[in-house]
Motif scaffolding. Structure first.
Motif, mmCIF file in Angstrom:
data_model
loop_
_atom_site.group_PDB
_atom_site.id
_atom_site.type_symbol
_atom_site.label_atom_id
_atom_site.label_comp_id
_atom_site.label_asym_id
_atom_site.label_seq_id
_atom_site.Cartn_x
_atom_site.Cartn_y
_atom_site.Cartn_z
ATOM 1 N N VAL A 263 -41.687 35.003 -5.312
ATOM 2 C CA VAL A 263 -42.254 34.973 -6.657
ATOM 3 C C VAL A 263 -43.702 34.503 -6.589
ATOM 4 N N PHE B 246 -47.884 36.870 -11.505
ATOM 5 C CA PHE B 246 -47.420 38.119 -12.126
ATOM 6 C C PHE B 246 -48.265 38.399 -13.356
ATOM 7 N N GLU B 247 -48.957 39.499 -13.347
ATOM 8 C CA GLU B 247 -49.793 39.841 -14.494
ATOM 9 C C GLU B 247 -48.910 40.306 -15.632
ATOM 10 N N ASN C 171 -40.868 44.940 -17.811
ATOM 11 C CA ASN C 171 -41.334 44.855 -16.429
ATOM 12 C C ASN C 171 -40.710 43.665 -15.709
ATOM 13 N N ARG D 253 -41.312 41.214 -11.773
ATOM 14 C CA ARG D 253 -42.045 41.040 -10.518
ATOM 15 C C ARG D 253 -41.322 41.816 -9.428
ATOM 16 N N ASP D 254 -42.085 42.386 -8.503
ATOM 17 C CA ASP D 254 -41.434 43.063 -7.387
ATOM 18 C C ASP D 254 -41.392 42.122 -6.180
ATOM 19 N N GLY E 186 -44.592 40.445 -4.980
ATOM 20 C CA GLY E 186 -45.331 39.615 -5.905
ATOM 21 C C GLY E 186 -46.147 40.398 -6.903
ATOM 22 N N GLY E 187 -45.995 41.720 -6.906
ATOM 23 C CA GLY E 187 -46.694 42.549 -7.876
ATOM 24 C C GLY E 187 -45.813 42.825 -9.083
ATOM 25 N N THR E 188 -46.072 43.939 -9.740
ATOM 26 C CA THR E 188 -45.343 44.304 -10.960
ATOM 27 C C THR E 188 -44.543 45.572 -10.740
ATOM 28 N N GLU E 189 -43.287 45.542 -11.069
ATOM 29 C CA GLU E 189 -42.464 46.747 -11.103
ATOM 30 C C GLU E 189 -42.284 47.139 -12.560
ATOM 31 N N HIS F 138 -39.001 38.711 -17.397
ATOM 32 C CA HIS F 138 -40.102 38.061 -16.690
ATOM 33 C C HIS F 138 -41.354 37.884 -17.540
ATOM 34 N N HIS F 139 -41.368 38.357 -18.765
ATOM 35 C CA HIS F 139 -42.584 38.240 -19.583
ATOM 36 C C HIS F 139 -42.205 38.210 -21.054
#
Length: 276
Positions: A18, A21-22, A149, A151-152, A155-158, A181-182
């Protein structure tokens, strides 16, 4: 069912990855939901006795049983059975008619569902550009989803890796936030619509942080909120301490409750069902 060591290993792998995460979908201001659902409102998990699950419900009643982790068994008045975040580790004692799944990690899905299950609804699409879209009706139950969405593993966004599933039955809307996650934007709140009962991940770490989760709960305004996805009394109590500043908190002695539109709280309440 594998022991807690297996679950800890899975969660450890996830949490170690983790990173920042944008929040691509987070709104600038707190949005308000609109009306789309019918009506206005709202240690180990204890074992659930299958005999209790066969008791008939009145036409306006729904039974909710906490199986553990993020899994609940929902039973409609016509005894359509739905299992949320169906996986290989925590399963209900009866074969459900419908299962919904998310795939943040393996405690929220399975690649090998029981073949007797008629409807297997995955909360993610074949590619990030093709989000899962479900809208089915089985007897007196409608199930639909709203993608979000996650986090992948890098550590990016899926994009569209999670789904909030909404179960409409007995003139109520029951929503499961999945592995959220958001925070939610206006479009997502509009798609979800009015919520009567909300299943809330409260770990405050692997899913949305505590401040963000409280923002989501304030936006959805569900009369009944049921915590899930916590791994210790510490993470649960941390959430409950915040919840008590705004709402009533009640601790149930059994992991199952029967609700109807008329029995929903008149003011928002957090109901803790035993288990984890």
């Amino acid at each position: 069912m594998p022991g807690t060591a297996a679950l800890a290993t899975v969660l450890g792998l996830f949490s170690s990855r983790v990173a920042a995460f944008e929040l691509l979908q987070a709104p600038a201001a707190k949005p308000e939901l609109t009306q789309t659902c019918p009506g206005l409102v709202a240690s180990d998990a204890p074992r659930i006795l299958p005999a209790a699950l066969r008791v008939a419900l009145d036409p306006e009643q729904v039974r909710i049983s906490y199986i553990g982790h993020s899994s609940f068994l929902i039973e409609s008045p016509q005894l359509v059975r739905i299992a949320t975040d169906y996986n290989d580790y925590v399963r209900p004692p009866v074969v459900p008619d419908i299962v919904t799944m998310n795939h943040a990690h393996t405690t929220h899905f399975t690649d090998h569902p029981d073949p007797a299950i008629k409807y297997v609804l995955r909360g993610w699409g074949s590619t990030p550009d093709q989000p899962a879209r479900h809208d089915i009706t089985v007897k007196d139950v409608r199930v639909r989803n709203v993608p979000t969405n996650i986090r992948d593993w890098r550590g990016g966004t899926e994009r569209h890796g999670n789904s909030i599933f909404i179960y409409e039955t007995a003139n109520m809307c029951i929503a499961h936030l999945g592995h959220l996650h958001h925070t939610l934007n206006q479009q997502q709140l509009n798609e979800i619509g009015r919520v009567d009962v909300l299943f809330v991940p409260v770990d405050g770490n692997l899913t949305l942080d505590l401040d963000g989760m409280m923002e989501v709960l304030e936006a959805l305004k569900a009369p009944l909120m049921i915590p899930m996805h916590y791994f210790s009394s510490y993470s649960l109590n941390r959430f409950l301490d915040r919840a008590r500043q705004m709402w009533t908190v009640e601790m149930s002695e059994i992991p199952s409750l029967v609700i109807s539109k008329t029995s929903l709280p008149t003011a928002p309440k957090v109901m803790v069902l035993p288990g984890h």
